[in-house]
Design a protein around this motif. Structure first.
Motif, short mmCIF file in Angstrom:
data_model
loop_
_atom_site.label_atom_id
_atom_site.label_comp_id
_atom_site.label_asym_id
_atom_site.label_seq_id
_atom_site.Cartn_x
_atom_site.Cartn_y
_atom_site.Cartn_z
N SER A 3 48.61 92.65 40.75
CA SER A 3 48.32 91.93 39.50
C SER A 3 47.47 90.70 39.68
N VAL A 4 47.74 89.89 40.73
CA VAL A 4 47.05 88.60 40.80
C VAL A 4 45.54 88.75 40.92
N LEU A 5 45.07 89.82 41.52
CA LEU A 5 43.62 89.96 41.66
C LEU A 5 42.97 90.34 40.32
N LEU A 6 43.69 91.12 39.51
CA LEU A 6 43.21 91.41 38.15
C LEU A 6 43.23 90.12 37.34
N ALA A 7 44.34 89.40 37.45
CA ALA A 7 44.51 88.14 36.71
C ALA A 7 43.47 87.12 37.16
N GLY A 8 43.28 87.02 38.46
CA GLY A 8 42.30 86.07 39.00
C GLY A 8 40.88 86.41 38.54
N SER A 9 40.56 87.69 38.48
CA SER A 9 39.24 88.11 38.01
C SER A 9 39.01 87.63 36.58
N LEU A 10 40.03 87.84 35.74
CA LEU A 10 39.93 87.42 34.34
C LEU A 10 39.79 85.90 34.25
N LYS A 11 40.58 85.19 35.05
CA LYS A 11 40.56 83.73 34.97
C LYS A 11 39.22 83.17 35.45
N ILE A 12 38.69 83.73 36.52
CA ILE A 12 37.39 83.26 37.02
C ILE A 12 36.30 83.53 35.99
N GLY A 13 36.35 84.70 35.37
CA GLY A 13 35.40 85.00 34.29
C GLY A 13 35.51 83.99 33.16
N ALA A 14 36.75 83.66 32.80
CA ALA A 14 36.98 82.71 31.71
C ALA A 14 36.45 81.33 32.07
N ILE A 15 36.76 80.87 33.29
CA ILE A 15 36.29 79.55 33.75
C ILE A 15 34.78 79.49 33.68
N LEU A 16 34.13 80.52 34.21
CA LEU A 16 32.66 80.53 34.23
C LEU A 16 32.07 80.58 32.82
N GLY A 17 32.84 81.17 31.89
CA GLY A 17 32.39 81.23 30.51
C GLY A 17 32.61 79.93 29.76
N GLY A 18 33.31 78.99 30.42
CA GLY A 18 33.56 77.71 29.77
C GLY A 18 34.81 77.69 28.92
N ALA A 19 35.75 78.60 29.17
CA ALA A 19 36.99 78.67 28.40
C ALA A 19 37.80 77.39 28.57
N SER A 20 38.67 77.12 27.61
CA SER A 20 39.63 76.02 27.76
C SER A 20 40.62 76.38 28.86
N GLU A 21 41.26 75.36 29.41
CA GLU A 21 42.27 75.64 30.45
C GLU A 21 43.36 76.56 29.92
N GLU A 22 43.72 76.36 28.65
CA GLU A 22 44.80 77.17 28.08
C GLU A 22 44.37 78.64 27.94
N ASP A 23 43.17 78.85 27.47
CA ASP A 23 42.65 80.22 27.37
C ASP A 23 42.61 80.88 28.76
N ALA A 24 42.11 80.12 29.75
CA ALA A 24 41.98 80.67 31.10
C ALA A 24 43.36 81.08 31.63
N ARG A 25 44.34 80.23 31.34
CA ARG A 25 45.70 80.53 31.80
C ARG A 25 46.27 81.74 31.07
N LYS A 26 46.02 81.83 29.77
CA LYS A 26 46.50 82.97 28.98
C LYS A 26 45.88 84.28 29.49
N LEU A 27 44.60 84.23 29.79
CA LEU A 27 43.94 85.44 30.29
C LEU A 27 44.49 85.82 31.67
N TYR A 28 44.80 84.79 32.47
CA TYR A 28 45.42 85.06 33.76
C TYR A 28 46.76 85.76 33.56
N ASP A 29 47.59 85.20 32.68
CA ASP A 29 48.92 85.78 32.44
C ASP A 29 48.81 87.18 31.84
#
Lengths: 327, 327
Positions: free
Chosen positions: A173-199
């Protein structure tokens, strides 16, 4: 700029991966890497990164290098896992330690970790370098932890469902979650969005893995792509087996133990007998329930991500497609 | 703030390494890492990083984490190299694959690469993250390339001196050079100074390795720390052997080949015979000449670094000490 379809994105990324320039001397180090990366596979992790980025920004090609980093790291784990598991084949092709030798598998795998970091850094906007690196390193280390638990569980007969879930969280799971979070960070997501996408990634990762466990017993062999009962034959401590042990009465447990310790049996007979126990104990239903729980929780998390619902369509379709790929 | 002596720096860094917090579950993954890092050794790479930083800034403790990254990466290479070479001992202690098993050695080594990146990032000032990461990844990849060449050379009988020098540059020098460059970058050095310190590291690294080759034949066994003639017994293609082959006439070459291919011999006899050939061909002198060339070139590069000469004393003393450690 018009939004790319997932298929178009896949196509462009595939071309990018094929052109990725890392080959140099010594060929003995880099050719096995090229071989592994060319085998391809579903490229789920880079796609998740791109789709998460695409929630916020359209120019997905700007983060192809980071997507390649995730794919490279994932393929490194397959390379070293296959070596540790002494697996002969991966997606129908000889594994690196079979085609070359064990030392090549060790060293080329090592180099892939470093290449993954290089891809991750390449053209990464300065303000995102540190957060992206932190998520990646944390994730990469956890994947190693998951593999370690998995190897330790092989020699244990008292693995609990909770321990198993924690292992697959780390290993898958963590690698799928990490992929989503890294994509979100690079897209400029809020910390909360990035965390939600990770979860969200954690939850759907658990659902995917449990589905794999389920399909090993109840899947359609024509669709599943692996032989049915593989986990049963090698006594893999999946959710199915662990739950059966936890649920069964003393008599059934003894019967199950008989099959696990049996040295001499017909494979079909063992698969049929263990499946009959699963049927009797309704393990399939329990597993389906658990899958729905994780999947549903994941979907609720995705809903909470603060972008227009229509932006989520591609990501949602991709995940639904993965979920139903083998049903 | 008063400048620390190298000994004080070593002491503080030693305490830092001992307290480094990375241990967590699963113990089976992290205990071998702790074991490897506790063996210690000379900690040359972190010291070079600290001393290069110290050319520009005094608060060396600010970059202990980056120094730990270099030490962790170096120890990872020892761990995986020992596994690939099937070595039983490292600094008198059982190697990880002997004390645990091969899979543990693979996976714990993998985790050490990632830990090295984590240490490298920790408290790294934002403006230096990208250049430091780039030097580190490039260096780390080149060390893998050096190991690959080294393994390939074992099966070849036509390795030239140039190829050998390139192999030891990659396997040994670049990590010393990279340590110096990272220290310089973190200290705020100019690009030119950082490059000069890198090149200085390359030259002294080559000098160190050739010195090792020389001392294997002509060292004082009481000081050298390894048995004299080890390279001769295992036909290691060092500068000494390669040069002897290049220099010798047909008759001497045949004699040398006889010893290399001999299956049955008294170890002392082989060492004595090959040493006699080296003596006759003046290989020791040729090697010393080469060492002096590299060493001298390194020193000239260090002289050109744009900091007051008295700031260079500690770095210079440390390198001179390493150079004369076994003479």
């Amino acid at each position: 700029m018009k939004q790319l379809t997932t298929k178009e994105m896949q196509g462009l990324f595939h071309v990018y991966m094929e052109k990725l320039a890392y080959m140099r001397d010594p060929k003995g180090l880099y050719e096995p890497i090229e071989y592994v990366l060319a085998i391809g596979g579903k490229r789920i992790r880079p796609l998740l990164l791109l789709l998460a980025y695409n929630l916020y920004k359209e120019d997905v090609e700007a983060v192809f290098s980071q997507a390649a980093a995730l794919e490279t790291y994932h393929n490194f784990t397959l390379l070293h896992d296959d070596l540790m598991d002494k697996a002969d084949k991966r997606r129908g092709k000889p594994t690196v330690h079979k085609r070359w030798n064990e030392n090549t598998a060790i060293l080329s795998g090592d180099a892939m970790i470093i290449l993954a970091y290089q891809f991750l850094m390449k053209d990464c906007p300065t303000q995102y370098v540190k957060p992206v690196m932190e998520v990646f390193s944390q994730t990469a280390l956890e994947v190693c932890e998951g593999q370690q638990w998995d190897m330790e569980f092989e020699h244990r007969n008292d693995v609990s469902v909770d321990e198993y879930i924690e292992m697959i969280r780390l290993k898958t799971s963590v690698l799928l979650a990490g992929s989503l979070k890294i994509g979100a960070i690079l897209g400029g997501a809020s910390e909360e969005d990035a965390r939600k996408l990770y979860d969200f990634g954690i939850q759907i990762g658990l659902a995917f893995q449990l589905q794999d466990d389920y399909l090993d017993v109840y899947g359609d062999p024509k669709v599943f792509g692996k032989n049915i009962g593989g986990d049963i034959l090698c006594n893999k401590k999946t959710f199915m087996l662990i739950t059966a042990f936890e649920q069964a009465d003393a008599g059934t447990r003894t019967e199950l133990m008989h099959w696990i310790t049996a040295g001499d049996y017909m494979p079909e007979q063992k698969i049929a007998a263990v499946t009959a126990i699963y049927n009797k104990e309704k393990i399939g239903e329990l597993c389906q329930k658990k899958i729905e729980d994780y999947y549903g929780q994941g979907m609720r998390l995705l809903e909470q991500v603060q972008v227009p619902q229509e932006n989520k369509r591609h990501l949602l379709d991709f995940v639904v497609g993965l979920m139903h790929r083998n049903l």
